[in-house]
Design an enzyme around this catalytic site. Structure first.
Site, PDB file in Angstrom:
ATOM      1  N   LYS A 210      41.561  40.473  30.916  1.00 11.05           N
ATOM      2  CA  LYS A 210      41.978  39.113  30.548  1.00 11.05           C
ATOM      3  C   LYS A 210      43.322  39.125  29.811  1.00 11.05           C
ATOM      4  O   LYS A 210      44.227  38.345  30.114  1.00 11.05           O
ATOM      5  CB  LYS A 210      40.900  38.481  29.657  1.00 11.05           C
ATOM      6  N   CYS A 264      47.096  29.920  25.171  1.00  9.15           N
ATOM      7  CA  CYS A 264      46.721  31.248  25.693  1.00  9.15           C
ATOM      8  C   CYS A 264      47.888  32.219  25.773  1.00  9.15           C
ATOM      9  O   CYS A 264      47.875  33.262  25.139  1.00  9.15           O
ATOM     10  CB  CYS A 264      46.114  31.081  27.081  1.00  9.15           C
TER      11      CYS A 264
END
Ligand code: SAJ
Length: 421
Positions: A210, A264
């Site tokens: 991720k 993010c």
């Protein structure tokens, strides 16, 4: 899509934000009985009324379907379930280390409700080692033995704001268990909802995958921004250079812009730096390059306005990217502050963002007597404005299109000087 017969039937989702709410709603319409938990009373009320607190294509329809089916309800605190999914924010602190307090708080809140055989899935993005470390340690406070009585996995979310529902269903998922059985059980939850492939692995591989995904995008954008700066030094348009370089079959450079925002990409790469500061050198440099981009944009804007006394700048778009209402970590904030610090008057326009550190003005007021339109976010509405009508209200006709989304020939025809990266 198969039904959830083999998987856990009751799921408790902690956090009803950009990730938790669509996930809870899609699990509910896939046949699970879902309890969504959020600390914010207004979010709980909105969801139970079939409403959504964020702007996202199709989300309201799915949430309404989920609530009307009786499979989704929201409440302020967790309750017993077969599985728990934690989807809470993991911001960074001033010193660029991960703030895991929301994960800790969410994990602690489910400890009293855990029972033998439960599965806990962490979707929030976290530094490597968190799932099999901090999270497992907190959940073990229940007295249940991890890997024997309690199963724990990390299944990082991968959805792109603006395309959340499509990506939630279509993207492949990486599912990292603290052991094989945890990964297997977590995969059973996602398979009924996901059309993409589901890849079981270890927790730390899932955590790293991720972080590497988002760091890779950050590095790619940093390269594009650097190309734009180098090109400008040589009097060339960076976008033209990139467009032509991309005609090579193995070159795929991303788009330069006013900087990198969102909750993010400006955050997650730091989690890699935190765990391996001596090794994550490209990652750190990319972060620093992208963080410096708003200042570069502000300086270029002010250079265009050198000859103008008491300049006023109409800033178009404060969302972190086009067609979303999200202004978290937006580069627009740094641009606005830098412009003000350099003595400009600023006025921000955005048709999506409702709350922001700067007042959001209406378009007419914003361009009146302005000396420059500075486009930071490529919201689709900006393409439809008539440059001649905008120009008539302005004092000086300059437009700086950092996202290259306007029809430049039309603006030039309306007497504008068009500035590009
Ligand atoms: N940007 C550029 N140039 C580009 C692409 C983006 O300047 O070529 C800027 C955007 O304007 C924006 C920022 O980068 O300010 C990030 O936008 P984005 O669209 O690249 O990504 P996010 O933050 O909306 O979502 C990302 C996605 N990650 C990847 O594509 C690898 C998404 O799939 C993740 O789920 C999400 O982060 C997340 O939650 O981690």
């Amino acid at each position: 899509m198969s039904g959830p017969e083999e998987a856990a039937k009751e799921i408790c989702v902690l956090g009803l934000g950009y990730v938790g709410l669509p996930t809870a709603a899609m699990l509910a319409v896939s046949g699970f009985s879902v309890t969504g938990v959020d600390l914010r009373a207004d979010v709980v009320d909105a969801v139970n009324a079939g409403d959504v607190p964020i702007e996202e294509v199709g989300l309201k329809t799915v949430v309404q379907a989920a609530v009307n089916s009786g499979n989704l309800r929201a409440q302020a605190s967790p309750e017993e379930a077969d599985a728990f999914i934690i989807a809470v924010p993991t911001p960074i602190r001033e010193d660029h280390t991960a703030d895991l307090s929301y994960v800790e708080q969410a994990a602690r809140s489910i400890v009293p409700h855990l029972r033998k055989g439960n599965l806990v899935v962490l979707e929030s993005t976290v530094p490597p080692g968190t799932t099999d470390g901090l999270l497992t340690d907190i959940l073990a406070e229940s007295g249940l033995v991890p890997k024997e009585e309690l199963f724990i996995a990390h299944c990082p979310e991968r959805i792109l704001p603006g395309r959340i529902l499509t990506e939630l269903v279509q993207n492949d998922r990486v599912i990292g268990g603290i052991d094989e059985e945890s990964a297997r059980r977590a995969a059973e939850i996602y398979r009924p909802m996901v059309e993409g492939e589901v890849f079981p692995t270890t927790a730390v591989v899932a955590e790293l995958a991720k972080l590497v995904e988002n760091a890779s995008r950050d590095v790619g954008i940093a390269f594009a921004n650097e190309v734009a700066r180098i090109s400008r030094k040589h009097g060339a348009d960076g976008r033209e250079v990139i467009a032509l370089a991309n005609r090579h079959p193995r070159v795929h450079i991303l788009d330069p812009g006013a900087g990198v925002g969102g909750h993010c990409i400006p955050v997650d790469p730091w989690f890699l730096v935190e765990g391996a500061p001596d090794l994550a050198r490209v990652v750190r440099t990319a972060r620093e390059t992208n963080d410096a981009q708003p200042l570069w944009v502000a300086e270029r804007t002010m250079r265009e306005l050198d000859a103008v006394e008491d300049p006023k700048i109409s800033v178009w778009g404060v969302a972190y990217k086009g067609n979303v209402d999200d202004a978290r970590e937006t580069p627009a904030l740094a641009v606005l502050k830098a412009l003000e610090a350099k003595g400009a008057r600023v006025s921000a326009v955005d048709f999506h963002v409702k709350r922001f550190a700067y007042q959001i003005d209406d378009l007419e007021a914003s361009v009146t007597d302005a000396d420059c339109v500075l486009l930071l976010t490529d919201h689709r509405e900006f393409c439809f404005f008539e440059p001649a009508a905008i120009g008539e209200r302005m004092r000086t006709r300059i437009v700086f299109d950092t996202r290259s989304c306007l029809a430049h020939e039309r603006w030039e025809a309306a007497g504008f000087k068009v500035v590009t990266l």
